[in-house]
Design a protein around this motif. Structure first.
Motif, PDB file in Angstrom:
ATOM      1  N   GLU A 319     -24.295 -30.447  32.979  1.00 49.63           N
ATOM      2  CA  GLU A 319     -25.188 -30.387  32.030  1.00 49.63           C
ATOM      3  C   GLU A 319     -24.832 -30.405  30.657  1.00 49.63           C
ATOM      4  N   ILE A 320     -23.616 -29.917  30.361  1.00 54.07           N
ATOM      5  CA  ILE A 320     -22.741 -29.954  29.187  1.00 54.07           C
ATOM      6  C   ILE A 320     -22.612 -31.361  28.843  1.00 54.07           C
ATOM      7  N   ALA A 321     -22.170 -32.162  29.789  1.00 54.96           N
ATOM      8  CA  ALA A 321     -21.688 -33.545  29.593  1.00 54.96           C
ATOM      9  C   ALA A 321     -23.085 -34.223  29.477  1.00 54.96           C
ATOM     10  N   LEU A 322     -24.224 -34.030  30.072  1.00 57.30           N
ATOM     11  CA  LEU A 322     -25.166 -34.676  29.784  1.00 57.30           C
ATOM     12  C   LEU A 322     -25.946 -34.457  28.484  1.00 57.30           C
ATOM     13  N   ARG A 323     -25.649 -33.345  27.875  1.00 63.98           N
ATOM     14  CA  ARG A 323     -26.325 -33.073  26.603  1.00 63.98           C
ATOM     15  C   ARG A 323     -25.444 -33.403  25.549  1.00 63.98           C
ATOM     16  N   ASP A 324     -24.085 -33.621  25.783  1.00 65.15           N
ATOM     17  CA  ASP A 324     -23.163 -33.940  24.670  1.00 65.15           C
ATOM     18  C   ASP A 324     -22.635 -35.423  24.893  1.00 65.15           C
ATOM     19  N   GLY A 325     -23.153 -36.218  25.754  1.00 69.82           N
ATOM     20  CA  GLY A 325     -22.975 -37.637  26.060  1.00 69.82           C
ATOM     21  C   GLY A 325     -21.776 -37.952  26.393  1.00 69.82           C
ATOM     22  N   ALA A 326     -21.161 -37.020  27.178  1.00 62.50           N
ATOM     23  CA  ALA A 326     -19.754 -37.171  28.007  1.00 62.50           C
ATOM     24  C   ALA A 326     -19.903 -38.041  29.266  1.00 62.50           C
ATOM     25  N   ARG A 327     -19.205 -38.852  29.618  1.00 59.60           N
ATOM     26  CA  ARG A 327     -19.527 -39.613  30.746  1.00 59.60           C
ATOM     27  C   ARG A 327     -19.036 -39.062  32.113  1.00 59.60           C
ATOM     28  N   ALA A 328     -18.066 -38.135  31.807  1.00 57.94           N
ATOM     29  CA  ALA A 328     -17.582 -37.599  33.354  1.00 57.94           C
ATOM     30  C   ALA A 328     -17.326 -36.112  33.027  1.00 57.94           C
ATOM     31  N   VAL A 329     -17.101 -35.323  34.188  1.00 60.96           N
ATOM     32  CA  VAL A 329     -16.815 -33.916  34.108  1.00 60.96           C
ATOM     33  C   VAL A 329     -15.514 -33.901  35.016  1.00 60.96           C
ATOM     34  N   ILE A 330     -14.440 -33.343  34.612  1.00 56.50           N
ATOM     35  CA  ILE A 330     -13.173 -33.133  35.343  1.00 56.50           C
ATOM     36  C   ILE A 330     -13.088 -31.542  35.753  1.00 56.50           C
ATOM     37  N   LEU A 331     -13.077 -31.434  37.055  1.00 62.15           N
ATOM     38  CA  LEU A 331     -12.824 -29.966  37.724  1.00 62.15           C
ATOM     39  C   LEU A 331     -11.486 -29.756  38.227  1.00 62.15           C
ATOM     40  N   PRO A 332     -10.771 -29.108  37.384  1.00 65.50           N
ATOM     41  CA  PRO A 332      -9.443 -28.902  38.104  1.00 65.50           C
ATOM     42  C   PRO A 332      -9.239 -27.535  38.648  1.00 65.50           C
ATOM     43  N   THR A 333      -8.379 -27.326  39.725  1.00 64.65           N
ATOM     44  CA  THR A 333      -8.127 -26.534  40.642  1.00 64.65           C
ATOM     45  C   THR A 333      -6.710 -26.108  41.025  1.00 64.65           C
ATOM     46  N   VAL A 334      -6.333 -24.985  41.096  1.00 67.68           N
ATOM     47  CA  VAL A 334      -4.878 -24.756  41.593  1.00 67.68           C
ATOM     48  C   VAL A 334      -5.154 -23.774  42.832  1.00 67.68           C
ATOM     49  N   ALA A 335      -4.267 -24.092  43.624  1.00 63.44           N
ATOM     50  CA  ALA A 335      -4.409 -23.206  44.905  1.00 63.44           C
ATOM     51  C   ALA A 335      -3.011 -23.034  45.530  1.00 63.44           C
ATOM     52  N   GLU A 336      -2.991 -21.906  46.399  1.00 64.29           N
ATOM     53  CA  GLU A 336      -1.598 -22.060  47.262  1.00 64.29           C
ATOM     54  C   GLU A 336      -2.072 -22.583  48.398  1.00 64.29           C
ATOM     55  N   VAL A 337      -1.345 -23.389  49.085  1.00 61.78           N
ATOM     56  CA  VAL A 337      -1.821 -24.165  50.461  1.00 61.78           C
ATOM     57  C   VAL A 337      -0.414 -24.139  51.126  1.00 61.78           C
TER      58      VAL A 337
END
Length: 827
Positions: A319-337
């Protein structure tokens, strides 16, 4: 007839969620471990299924190597599938076996009927399920990879919207679109999605099978592609298209992305802020991708009427991206696998909130996380369309450009947040903590430098700057250029403005470059250029817009555009930049609206010593000379208590107030003291002190006032010492003030024509106010009344410049205002 009465009755079609699963390679598994162990394993498996049925309110319809279950809601089916895949995996790990299941989830109408008790006793299922939805779910299941959960286009949005019901785990789910597929026997193409947990979900395109295949457009099918390649090869073009990565989202150079909050699934809290900051730094090295600042995202949260500390998950970040005109969202994750630390990131289309790209990299331990981030961001940048060559050119390894010490990186991340909120003192403490943990952390030395300068502590700021300079090789290209521009202020003042210009042109979306370029243009009286860069920085994604509105207003006031300046300063004040109140008062005072000017100054805190500069000047402008002396004295006392450069600069306003009041001797004492103190500081630092340029301007301003009061000795001493500092005297403002002092000496020596010749080369549209004052006096002494009138009229028409010109921190503001009362000679 009797036979018909025993047929089961078929119920009306019902909309249900169907989940089909398959235990991968079950036959091979039985052969490998034997019948006895297999029986024990399948008994535990059945217990797991029964437990999950009860937990997720599912109804088991069929069971063999796989399962067929019905659910009322898609989220229940998804919850079952997620738990089943994960717990089956854990069951296998405990036995040192690879147990993987594939699953297909679909929502559709089904027909159900109950078999008779007699039929059930001889082996029939209690409940039969049929309908097109069943083979659809079966197709999804059969095409899935081991460990993969595939959803239909009907099931995905229903499950996605309800994912919050899964609790915290629902916020960590990975969602990915695999495009349109065709199934044997189904006439229309179907959109296919994948969902899973980090470290478990494959997030890979399913393979084509005889019963399911990608629905590609004609031009992407093998035969068509072969023809296209032949055509391209024949005409000799297309090399660029063949080598350039095709982004999976409509992303163009300089488009913006929103970085969601890092999902830390390791339980190691030190990673929360440190890796999120590292991810941003790694991504910000790109000249292709622009990253929305975290502070701007938090500001948008406020506009969304959410708390600033709201977690930026997939939905909120989109929603922030849509409001501020950003083209994409990047969702970072760190996990122990599997005993390794996995860093992964998804590129999300904010319109659909689906994952369109994902990348991951594994490392052996926490120390490997920074290298993994570099790997992931480089792959993401390439898939967004950036060339490998530019990625390699513009990027340096994170452990080099930041720090390998995660505690130091966390302190830096927290300092960045505080600095953005203008809590400079607290930010400085954390920047210092970061360099205590890692003295080679160059970025944190730059942070200390900025914090010191924001608190008007130039000596400490330069000390931190020099530490950063010694570590320049540990900075990314953009930050290295930023550092060079700051260093030029002290080592090459004549080139400082050009350094900021180059940085602003090379990184047009870098707020710090545009803002500093605007400030330097303003300092050099290049006001039209200042407006250009200040305006360029005023984009919706700029969280420091208030400061840039202030810079814009200063340039507009200097050019006499008072209405525009008023608007800009009001926006700066409304944005929280209270220093703009002083400039807003200047706008009114330049129009002699003194009552309005005092109203603005009344809002400036009395413990802000800089507010006494305008109070003194406006009192002189009004002719309230006793009040001017009081304000000038109060400001000077506060400056002396603080020490540093202001204790010297504030001697000039009180000198003008005394002079204007008729006490020329007191005025001379102040200017002599100002000149001597500034020269002493310059001598001690061999002309390379933190405030060297400002001190040179104070000394020259003091010499100028002393000359007009009849003391030429101050000017001689100032000129003699400044001539020793070649680098310093090449600064445009210093060079111009030296010319003004030399011209005044010529005029007072009875050579007004020579004085005019000395000054005319500086009439380039960005001349200082005192240059025009000196020209007016020289023309007057030469008997050229027309020439004197032209410059007197110019002085009266540029009262905004008289107030806002920045030399030596507005140290000549009072003198400029006094000279703005010069009247043209009578015709």
């Amino acid at each position: 007839m009797n036979e018909m009465t025993h047929r089961p009755s078929i119920e009306a079609p019902q909309l249900r969620t169907l989940l089909l699963t398959d235990l991968c390679d079950s036959t091979t598994l039985v052969e490998r471990i034997g019948d006895v162990q297999a029986a024990t394993l399948f008994r535990d498996h059945d217990r797991l299924v029964l437990d999950l049925q009860q937990r997720w309110r599912g109804r088991l319809i069929d069971r063999s190597d796989g399962l067929l279950l019905l659910f009322e809601r898609p989220i229940d089916g998804l919850g079952f599938a997620l738990d089943y895949v994960r717990e089956l995996r854990e069951m296998g790990d405990a036995r040192r076996l690879e147990l993987r299941a594939r699953a297909g989830l679909h929502v559709g109408e089904v027909l159900t009927w109950r078999n008779s008790d007699e039929a059930v006793q001889v082996g029939a299922k209690p409940l039969e399920v049929e309908g097109l939805a069943k083979p659809m779910a079966a197709r999804l299941m059969s095409m899935a990879r081991p460990g993969q959960i595939l959803l239909s286009a009907v099931a995905e949005p229903l499950a996605h919207r309800a994912a919050r019901e899964l609790g915290e785990r629902g916020q960590h789910l990975l969602w990915k679109s695999h495009g349109r597929w065709r199934f044997k026997g189904v006439p229309d193409g179907q959109q296919i999605y994948e969902v899973g947990e980090p470290g478990i979900a494959p997030l890979r395109m399913p393979p084509n099978t005889p019963k399911a295949w990608r629905d590609l457009p004609l031009w992407r099918r093998p035969a068509a592609l072969a023809a296209e390649v032949a055509i391209i090869a024949g005409i000799g073009v297309g090399v660029w298209f063949a080598t350039r990565p095709a982004p999976a989202i409509a992303f163009n150079q300089r488009d913006w992305v929103v970085v969601a909050d890092l999902r830390n699934l390791t339980g190691q809290s030190v990673l929360d802020d440190s890796l999120e900051q590292a991810f941003r730094i790694s991504l910000e090295q790109s000249r292709y991708v622009n990253v929305l600042s975290d502070l701007k995202a938090r500001d948008t949260l406020t506009r969304m009427q959410l708390k600033p500390d709201t977690i930026l998950d997939r939905a909120i970040a989109s929603e922030i991206a849509l409001r501020d005109g950003a083209r994409a969202v990047i969702l970072p994750t760190v996990a122990e696998v599997g005993g390794k630390v996995r860093v992964s990131a998804e590129i999300i289309d904010p319109h659909s909130q689906t994952t369109v790209l994902s990348e991951a990299a594994d490392g052996s331990d926490l120390s490997s996380a920074l290298e993994s981030i570099d790997t992931v961001t480089a792959r993401l940048r390439e898939k967004l369309g950036e060339t490998v060559k530019t990625i390699e050119r513009d990027s340096k390894p994170l452990p080099q450009v930041t720090t390998a010490n995660l505690d130091a990186l966390r302190a830096y991340a927290l300092a960045q947040e505080l600095y953005a909120k203008r809590d400079y003192a607290q930010a400085l403490e954390l920047y210092t903590q970061a360099t205590d943990l890692d003295p080679n952390f160059a970025l944190s030395w730059i942070g200390q430098m900025r914090s010191h300068y924001s608190q008007a502590d130039a000596p400490a700021g330069v000390a931190a700057l020099r530490r950063a300079q010694a570590l320049k090789s540990r900075l990314a290209p953009r930050e290295a250029m930023y550092l060079d521009a700051w260093i030029a202020r002290f080592d090459e003042p004549a080139r400082a403005a050009d350094k900021w210009l180059n940085l602003a042109k090379l990184y047009p979306d870098y707020d710090a470059a545009q803002s500093n370029a605007a400030i330097w243009m303003y300092q050099d009286n290049r006001f039209n250029e200042a407006i250009q860069f200040a305006t360029a920085s005023l984009v919706p994604n700029n969280v420091s817009a208030a400061i840039d509105y202030d810079s814009l207003g200063r340039a507009q006031l200097a050019l006499g555009d008072l209405a525009a300046a008023s608007t800009s300063f009001d926006k700066a004040v409304n944005g929280g930049y209270d220093s703009a109140l002083r400039r807003r008062a200047m706008v009114d005072a330049s129009q002699r609206k003194f009552a309005d000017a005092w109203k603005h100054l009344a809002k400036v805190p009395l413990d802000d010593r800089h507010g006494y500069l305008e109070r003194t000047s406006i009192a002189i402008d009004e002719g309230k000379l006793d009040l001017a002396r009081q304000y000038a004295s109060a400001g000077l006392q506060m400056a002396k208590k603080q020490g540093g450069f202001d204790s010297r600069a504030f001697l000039l306003p009180i000198a003008v107030a005394e002079w204007r009041s008729g006490d020329e001797q007191a005025a001379l004492e102040h200017v002599r003291s100002a000149a001597e103190q500034s020269l002493t500081v310059l001598r001690a630092g061999d002309g390379k002190t933190p405030d060297a340029q400002d001190d040179a301007e104070v000394a020259l301003a003091a010499a100028l006032i002393a000359l007009r009061l009849g003391d030429g000795g101050v000017a001689d001493r100032v000129e003699a010492q400044l001539s020793e500092y070649d680098t310093l005297t090449t600064a445009p403002s210093v060079a111009e003030f030296r010319a003004v002092v030399a011209a005044q000496k010529l005029r007072l020596a009875g050579k007004p024509q020579d004085a005019i010749k000395q000054l005319l080369p500086h009439l380039d549209g960005r001349e200082r106010y005192q240059t025009r004052v000196a020209l007016h006096q020289a023309y007057r002494d030469a008997g050229d009344e027309r020439g004197a009138q032209v410059h007197a009229e110019w002085l009266q028409a540029h009262r905004g410049l008289a107030y806002v010109e920045l030399e030596c921190g507005n140290c000549l503001q009072a003198l400029n205002i006094m000279d703005s009362h010069i009247t043209p000679p009578k015709a």
